[in-house]
Scaffold this motif. Sequence first.
Motif, short mmCIF file in Angstrom:
data_model
loop_
_atom_site.label_atom_id
_atom_site.label_comp_id
_atom_site.label_asym_id
_atom_site.label_seq_id
_atom_site.Cartn_x
_atom_site.Cartn_y
_atom_site.Cartn_z
N PHE A 192 -2.31 1.38 3.79
CA PHE A 192 -1.04 1.73 3.60
C PHE A 192 -0.86 1.60 1.93
N ALA A 193 -1.03 0.60 1.51
CA ALA A 193 -0.78 0.17 0.06
C ALA A 193 -1.67 1.36 -0.95
N TYR B 16 -0.52 4.92 -0.27
CA TYR B 16 0.84 5.04 -0.87
C TYR B 16 0.94 5.20 -2.38
N ASN C 23 7.44 0.87 -4.52
CA ASN C 23 8.59 1.81 -5.00
C ASN C 23 9.17 1.31 -6.05
N THR D 84 -2.89 -2.78 6.40
CA THR D 84 -1.87 -2.72 5.10
C THR D 84 -2.57 -2.48 3.91
N PRO E 123 6.48 -4.10 4.83
CA PRO E 123 7.78 -3.41 4.24
C PRO E 123 7.87 -3.75 2.71
N PHE F 185 12.91 -1.91 1.58
CA PHE F 185 12.04 -0.97 1.38
C PHE F 185 12.83 0.43 1.46
N GLY G 89 5.35 -2.04 0.48
CA GLY G 89 6.13 -0.85 0.07
C GLY G 89 7.36 -1.08 -0.83
N TRP G 90 8.07 -2.12 -0.69
CA TRP G 90 9.17 -2.21 -1.65
C TRP G 90 8.84 -2.50 -2.99
#
Length: 319
Positions: free
Chosen positions: A239-240, A243, A203, A236, A196, A156, A199-200
């Motif tokens: 966050f997703a 983000y 990204n 989670t 993580p 990440f 998020g990775w």
Amino acid sequence: FFSMIKQIKEVVQSKPFLFALLAFLLPLLFYGNVFFGRSFAFDCAPGVMGKDLGYLQVPKENNVYCSTIIDPGAYVWQHPAQWTDVIRHYLQGQAPIWTQHIGLGFPLAANFQSGAFFILGFPFWLMFTLSKGNLFHLDMFFVFRYMMMSLGMYLFLRSFGIRRLVCYIGAFLYFNIGYFILIPNIAHHSVDMLLPFVGWSINNFYFTKKKQWVGIGIIILGVSLLAGMPEASIFTLFFAGLYVLFLSITFTKNKLRNFGYGLVLVFGGLLLAALLYIPGLEYLHLGMTIHHDTSGVIKSIPTEYLSTLTFPELFGGQI
């Protein structure tokens, strides 16, 4: 000698997966932190595992590390027992719907904590069950989760272009926080370890514009949610979603289109984990329809109960 060192350095730098492998193995370098020098499978069960005990030894004293934990022992008697019962059902060719080995009877698949569909835990739970409770296999599951946490946080942070040394520090800080280390036997961490990676994948989609990362993100998020803990799962998802919204607004030109792809990733992962809700809905339906007065039987599940079941943490954690 220095020439050989330089050649080794060049070879290593040309193979980025070696750095990722080191991040994966990083938890093994901190034996005292991760293991406390002994098995931690039952580290917070009073009277079961003392501070100086090894595998399959007789307990002598309570674990001093658990003196500040509010509810020591509750998780270890509940979560690993459910994992074991899930495997027993699968070995017998049965769906893990109900267990008679916990209290007066207890739902398995309808209880998100049981991990009835969490495939990443199956190999370790299988070995633990077949070995008749050898704590080594349960410990290996906990260590595997630390290793995944470390690798995920490394990847990440690297996806931002951050220097490797800083990424290793971040990976260490993530898996080594007290919440993970002091209470290793809870189901929450099966969701946390893949956070993580979520998020990775997000990204990589936004920074590379390659659509295959949406598919990868859906799979990662779906597997994470299949671990089943409602509290960790809702965090989670938050966050997703947030983000994706942040990156769509801040870093992209085609904001609406990229936000749409991000929503596909989030809701695709949620849909992939829909298998988790089928036994839960059935259990809720049965609970609402079993009455002595048949005139009061509810024939369908009201909408408000469906939303409570899907997002329990938004309604006080009650299902």
